[in-house]
Design an enzyme around this catalytic site. Sequence first.
Site, mmCIF file in Angstrom:
data_model
loop_
_atom_site.group_PDB
_atom_site.id
_atom_site.type_symbol
_atom_site.label_atom_id
_atom_site.label_comp_id
_atom_site.label_asym_id
_atom_site.label_seq_id
_atom_site.Cartn_x
_atom_site.Cartn_y
_atom_site.Cartn_z
ATOM 1 N N ASN A 159 3.990 -44.125 -51.151
ATOM 2 C CA ASN A 159 4.618 -42.810 -51.384
ATOM 3 C C ASN A 159 5.917 -42.967 -50.658
ATOM 4 O OD1 ASN A 159 2.418 -40.960 -52.323
ATOM 5 N ND2 ASN A 159 1.337 -42.036 -50.709
ATOM 6 N N GLU A 160 7.032 -43.259 -51.474
ATOM 7 C CA GLU A 160 8.301 -43.624 -51.213
ATOM 8 C C GLU A 160 9.120 -42.259 -50.637
ATOM 9 O OE1 GLU A 160 8.647 -46.493 -50.592
ATOM 10 O OE2 GLU A 160 8.301 -47.799 -52.041
ATOM 11 N N PRO A 161 10.233 -42.178 -49.947
ATOM 12 C CA PRO A 161 10.906 -41.188 -49.819
ATOM 13 C C PRO A 161 11.081 -40.387 -51.128
ATOM 14 C CG PRO A 161 11.834 -43.161 -48.403
ATOM 15 C CD PRO A 161 10.858 -43.662 -49.540
ATOM 16 N N SER A 163 8.735 -38.199 -52.082
ATOM 17 C CA SER A 163 7.167 -38.005 -52.658
ATOM 18 C C SER A 163 6.688 -36.804 -52.170
ATOM 19 C CB SER A 163 6.226 -39.009 -52.141
ATOM 20 O OG SER A 163 6.561 -40.249 -52.707
ATOM 21 N N THR A 178 11.544 -51.215 -49.828
ATOM 22 C CA THR A 178 10.058 -51.632 -50.101
ATOM 23 C C THR A 178 10.189 -52.891 -50.980
ATOM 24 O OG1 THR A 178 9.402 -49.325 -50.148
ATOM 25 C CG2 THR A 178 7.931 -51.115 -51.134
#
Length: 260
Positions: A159-161, A163, A178
Amino acid sequence: MLNSFNKYSKVNSITLHSDAEQASVYVAQQIAELIRQQQEQGKPAVLGLATGNTPKRVYQELVRLHQNEGLSFHNVISFNLDEYYPICPDNDQSYTYFMRKYLFSHIDIKSHNIHIPHTDFPPHRILQYCKDYEDKIVSFGGLDLQLLGIGRNGHIGFNEPGSTFDSTTRLVNLHSLTRQDAQTHFGTIDNVPLQAISIGIQTIIQAKKILLLALGERKSEIISKALKGEISTQVPASILQTLSQVEYILDRDAAALIQD
Ligand code: PGA
């Protein structure tokens, strides 16, 4: 354990250890205790598991507890957080391979109780696949315990920035940091997949207990932001500040910027 405090977060606890070894063994003990408690009550233990460098020593200790101290995983049902998309499970860069190598091939977990997103299928099947993964977690009554690492950008799972906090299992685009951090694993940046399937933030935060393990100086900055900074989708792990079932387990280096 050095100490336990909740100076920055009003609701959750921080357990500080002098080094990565002690922190990892502590986490393994928490997981083992839950498995045994559930066994005593004749219940399954539904575990959310993580990959990456951080949990490797935790898994090694769980294997030791199985081999030397009789810890059985016969009642464990596992769900992994994420997997690169697309990747074949037999590929040694896949998380299926990782879990087999570090944990599953050394313990007595039943193979039908292992769930890791499989991502070697075409795009038109993704939506249904993600819904089925989510439904499966719910069908077991949700996660009893979720083990988390944290990315240097604050991601939990993939869950990347950006999300949203109500996100569920889905296909995600991997953040540049990532992919950069995965580069050593894949040889070159171009070999790192652009996408992954990840369980969502909502899926994670519904777990009954959440252990976030962070080790080393390279995590100190994001730990400071995630624990002390504002709650924002730009730092996905920051949502954990609001949850009483969260315990952060840190070594001294990861905690460097949150101690006076
Ligand atoms: P790492 O990754 O354990 O390899 O540092 C953690 C994460 O990205 O969640």
